[in-house]
Design an enzyme around this catalytic site. Structure first.
Site, short mmCIF file in Angstrom:
data_model
loop_
_atom_site.label_atom_id
_atom_site.label_comp_id
_atom_site.label_asym_id
_atom_site.label_seq_id
_atom_site.Cartn_x
_atom_site.Cartn_y
_atom_site.Cartn_z
N HIS A 44 -0.67 -2.42 -4.63
CA HIS A 44 -0.03 -3.28 -5.64
C HIS A 44 0.14 -2.60 -7.00
CE1 HIS A 44 0.00 -6.31 -2.69
NE2 HIS A 44 -1.14 -6.89 -2.93
N ARG B 191 0.80 -1.23 0.00
CA ARG B 191 0.00 0.00 0.00
C ARG B 191 0.84 1.29 0.00
NH1 ARG B 191 -2.43 -4.08 2.47
NH2 ARG B 191 -4.62 -4.42 1.94
N ASP C 238 -2.22 -9.96 8.06
CA ASP C 238 -1.98 -9.24 6.81
C ASP C 238 -1.01 -8.12 7.17
OD1 ASP C 238 -2.07 -8.24 4.27
OD2 ASP C 238 -4.21 -7.69 4.29
N GLU D 187 5.04 -12.72 1.19
CA GLU D 187 5.45 -11.79 0.14
C GLU D 187 6.68 -11.02 0.62
OE1 GLU D 187 1.95 -9.28 -0.63
OE2 GLU D 187 0.79 -10.86 0.30
N HIS E 41 3.08 -12.93 -5.48
CA HIS E 41 1.89 -13.07 -4.64
C HIS E 41 1.30 -14.48 -4.72
CE1 HIS E 41 -1.63 -11.85 -2.41
NE2 HIS E 41 -1.22 -10.61 -2.36
#
Ligand code: GLA
Length: 357
Positions: A111, A86, A255, A321, A182
């Site tokens: 992204h 982000r 996350d 990631e 991803h």
């Protein structure tokens, strides 16, 4: 016993924005096979032998290009760029000039914007049995980012059951860059329920808590005495349902970006290890990047039906990631993501598979 195979190449022969798409397959001598697509320079399938030697597809995805085009979730296996993760309010400044990326995730640019690298058709450069190189040139101003950026992503499959992903990029104007893959992993086999029974270890004493828009507050927090502590191997499901404020901000799960311990990075040791007790498949992640976004598929809804027709539900996969920290262009205490003309951006991540009985 489930019989996993690679998708059919002809299901990936299509045209998108006037460019042909293909399925590319890599194989090694140890029974591992990888399918890639030039649509997003993405991983489509990863067949890994389980504890009985049976090939198991450990990444989520679809068996045709049409499946990917119709999918609710856009990021299955993709190369993410120009800026992974982000950017707050889609805004950042370089040398006093402000750049704007159209928000595509609440107030944030996520992204690389709506039409980031994941949605582009990459050129195939070198394709052999064990390697494939993809190349993409992003125009100056594409998705709002400054600078014409030439990007190379190289996939190598070794006889040590490692998938090595190497990135290289150059720009003609100062820009920001953050590249990752991803892949959504499920080491029980794709579409086989949730990943709560996986045992995970992450070499990180600190992580980056986020605000209500999932932007790091900028102040690292110790994982100690929180659900985020994976310094010793722990079930992913152990704490994932806790009423923890950060897990709630992650939409009911992990996350978050981990600040990888510098010692593991410096000694080129795995920064994360995950294992399925069902298949015995063990995944080690090695990287040159300082951060690791651990994401447990909290936004998967079950709408997408995968390669074998099974729904991809919430927590049906995990992503590890490797990347620089989210919102780095706006957070001056974070390692820089600025790339200048005349410099070469380089980064490497290894996904290494083995079996633990
Ligand atoms: C990243 C983000 C998640 C989600 C996925 C894509 O992992 O951190 O919040 O947006 O990408 O669905």
């Amino acid at each position: 016993m489930t019989h996993y195979t690679l998708p059919k190449a002809r299901n990936f022969e299509h045209q998108i924005s006037g460019k042909n798409t293909h399925l590319i397959t890599l194989e090694n001598s140890r029974g591992m096979a990888v399918a890639l697509s030039d649509y997003g320079a993405r991983i489509v399938s990863l067949l890994v032998p389980d504890k009985h030697g049976n090939p198991t597809d450990v990444v989520l995805g679809f068996d045709s290009i049409k499946g990917y085009l119709a999918a609710d979730e856009q990021y299955h296996g993709v190369t993410v760029g120009r800026f992974a993760n982000r950017i707050a309010n889609g805004r950042f400044t370089i040398d006093g000039e402000t750049f704007y990326i159209e928000p595509n995730n609440g107030p944030n640019a996520l992204h690389g914007g709506a039409n980031g690298f994941h949605s582009r058709i990459w050129d195939r450069r070198i394709v052999y049995k064990e390697k494939a190189d993809f190349y993409y040139v992003a125009a100056d101003g594409e998705e709002g980012f400054p600078g014409k950026l030439s990007v190379m992503v190289k996939y190598r499959l070794t006889d040590n059951n490692e998938l090595i992903i190497s990135y290289r990029a150059q720009t003609d104007k100062p820009t920001v860059i953050n590249l990752t893959n991803h892949a959504y992993f499920n080491l029980n086999g794709e579409g086989n329920g949730d990943i709560h029974n996986h045992i995970l270890q992450i070499q990180a004493a600190n992580y980056l808590p986020v605000d209500e828009h999932q932007i790091p507050t900028g102040v690292p927090a110790p994982v100690e005495n929180t659900p985020f502590d994976f310094r010793t191997p722990k079930l992913i499901g152990q704490d994932i349902m806790q009423p923890d404020d950060q897990l709630i901000k992650g939409n009911g799960g992990y996350d978050h970006n981990y600040i990888l311990d510098t010692e593991a990075l410096a000694k080129k040791r795995p920064v994360a290890t995950v294992r399925s007790p069902v298949t015995g498949i063990n995944l080690e992640v090695l990287t040159t990047e300082p951060g690791l976004q651990f994401y447990t598929g909290n936004f998967l809804t079950g709408k997408d039906k995968g390669k074998r027709g099974n729904p991809y539900e919430k927590h049906g996969a995990f992503c590890l990631e490797t990347q620089h920290f989210p919102d780095s262009p706006n957070q001056l205490d974070f390692p820089t993501t600025l790339l200048l003309p005349g410099h070469v951006f380089e980064s490497q991540t290894i996904y290494r598979f083995s079996v633990v009985k």
